[in-house]
Design a protein around this motif. Structure first.
Motif, PDB file in Angstrom:
ATOM      1  N   VAL A 203      11.107  -7.329  -1.136  1.00  0.00           N
ATOM      2  CA  VAL A 203      10.502  -6.066  -1.568  1.00  0.00           C
ATOM      3  C   VAL A 203      11.193  -5.560  -2.825  1.00  0.00           C
ATOM      4  O   VAL A 203      10.539  -5.066  -3.761  1.00  0.00           O
ATOM      5  N   LEU A 204      12.507  -5.682  -2.864  1.00  0.00           N
ATOM      6  CA  LEU A 204      13.268  -5.266  -4.039  1.00  0.00           C
ATOM      7  C   LEU A 204      12.846  -6.057  -5.273  1.00  0.00           C
ATOM      8  O   LEU A 204      12.676  -5.493  -6.364  1.00  0.00           O
ATOM      9  N   ALA A 205      12.662  -7.368  -5.111  1.00  0.00           N
ATOM     10  CA  ALA A 205      12.251  -8.215  -6.235  1.00  0.00           C
ATOM     11  C   ALA A 205      10.846  -7.856  -6.709  1.00  0.00           C
ATOM     12  O   ALA A 205      10.578  -7.809  -7.915  1.00  0.00           O
ATOM     13  N   VAL A 206       9.928  -7.602  -5.777  1.00  0.00           N
ATOM     14  CA  VAL A 206       8.562  -7.236  -6.146  1.00  0.00           C
ATOM     15  C   VAL A 206       8.550  -5.896  -6.884  1.00  0.00           C
ATOM     16  O   VAL A 206       7.855  -5.733  -7.899  1.00  0.00           O
ATOM     17  N   SER A 207       9.317  -4.941  -6.399  1.00  0.00           N
ATOM     18  CA  SER A 207       9.381  -3.635  -7.050  1.00  0.00           C
ATOM     19  C   SER A 207       9.946  -3.749  -8.465  1.00  0.00           C
ATOM     20  O   SER A 207       9.454  -3.105  -9.396  1.00  0.00           O
ATOM     21  N   ALA A 208      10.982  -4.569  -8.620  1.00  0.00           N
ATOM     22  CA  ALA A 208      11.564  -4.763  -9.947  1.00  0.00           C
ATOM     23  C   ALA A 208      10.556  -5.407 -10.891  1.00  0.00           C
ATOM     24  O   ALA A 208      10.482  -5.050 -12.074  1.00  0.00           O
ATOM     25  N   ALA A 209       9.748  -6.349 -10.368  1.00  0.00           N
ATOM     26  CA  ALA A 209       8.732  -7.000 -11.198  1.00  0.00           C
ATOM     27  C   ALA A 209       7.671  -6.007 -11.648  1.00  0.00           C
ATOM     28  O   ALA A 209       7.196  -6.054 -12.790  1.00  0.00           O
ATOM     29  N   ILE A 210       7.279  -5.100 -10.758  1.00  0.00           N
ATOM     30  CA  ILE A 210       6.278  -4.085 -11.108  1.00  0.00           C
ATOM     31  C   ILE A 210       6.823  -3.140 -12.184  1.00  0.00           C
ATOM     32  O   ILE A 210       6.123  -2.773 -13.132  1.00  0.00           O
ATOM     33  N   LEU A 211       8.085  -2.759 -12.048  1.00  0.00           N
ATOM     34  CA  LEU A 211       8.680  -1.848 -13.016  1.00  0.00           C
ATOM     35  C   LEU A 211       8.829  -2.496 -14.388  1.00  0.00           C
ATOM     36  O   LEU A 211       8.728  -1.821 -15.417  1.00  0.00           O
ATOM     37  N   ARG A 212       9.070  -3.800 -14.408  1.00  0.00           N
ATOM     38  CA  ARG A 212       9.228  -4.501 -15.683  1.00  0.00           C
ATOM     39  C   ARG A 212       7.901  -4.721 -16.399  1.00  0.00           C
ATOM     40  O   ARG A 212       7.854  -4.848 -17.617  1.00  0.00           O
TER      41      ARG A 212
END
Length: 225
Positions: A203-212
């Motif tokens: 979930v952390l990785a997906v959220s970081a991808a969305i923010l980028r």
């Protein structure tokens, strides 16, 4: 309503970009919840309940964090749906939302059982430990988290990864990696303690991808078509 009047969903209720931070908040809170529980509650479901006689402050803090964890997860799901917009498929959306709701329901229920055990112990310590109620409640909470919640989390990851592969919701490597992580949770939760912790990592990785990603499709794009 005339055509000159603004649309309620298209103008006033736009999802803030900050909603993507909800996944990061959820990950941090879930790590904290499981970490605090592990400091007080042994991993062995057959343990006789000696931890109830000790300091249960960490468990109490973890239980109070669970509602905030659930709200953050709902915001994370909402951020994913907003990113999909008009590309959302009804079939996968149903499984996606259903698994998310089931995951939260079991998380809440499991910690409610733990809270009930603590209250029952303080009311009648000897009666609880010597009865089958404690072992039933302890086994129920363990099964909810390590079997049903873990499997539901895997289903959520598989569905989200499938959506991501076809819609480019996330980078392709992250979508495909979600399948492997889901398989690890699906088949390893009953054998490896703490295997569920890879879920908040994902979930952390997906959220970081969305923010980028600065080219996310706004939810209002599908409404204007």
């Amino acid at each position: 309503m005339t055509s000159s009047e603004p649309s309620l969903t298209g103008t006033y209720l736009r999802t803030p970009r900050a909603a993507a931070f909800a996944g990061i908040i959820f990950s941090v809170l879930l790590f904290a919840v499981f970490g605090l529980m592990r400091l007080s509650v042994p991993a062995d479901p057959l343990e006789r309940g000696a931890w109830l006689a000790g300091d249960t402050t960490y468990v109490t803090i973890a239980m109070n964090l669970v509602p905030f964890t659930g709200v953050a997860f709902l915001w994370f799901v909402g951020a994913l749906r907003d990113r999909l917009g008009a590309r959302e498929d009804r079939f996968f959306a149903t499984v996606f939302l259903g698994s998310a709701f089931l995951l939260l329901a079991m998380l809440f229920a499991a910690f409610a059982v733990v809270g009930a055990l603590i209250m029952a112990f303080h009311a009648a310590p000897e009666a609880l430990i010597q009865s089958g109620t404690f072992h039933f409640g302890r086994s129920l909470a363990y099964g909810m988290v390590n079997i049903y919640l873990a499997k539901t989390a895997a289903v959520f990851m598989i569905t989200t990864s499938t959506i991501a592969v076809y819609t480019r919701l996330t980078p392709r490597w992250l979508a495909i990696g979600g399948y492997f992580i889901a398989a690890a949770i699906m088949f390893g939760s009953g054998y490896f303690d703490g295997s569920l912790l890879v879920f908040p990592f994902w979930v952390l990785a997906v959220s970081a991808a969305i923010l980028r990603d600065k080219q996310a499709v706004p939810s209002s794009a599908g409404l204007s078509q």
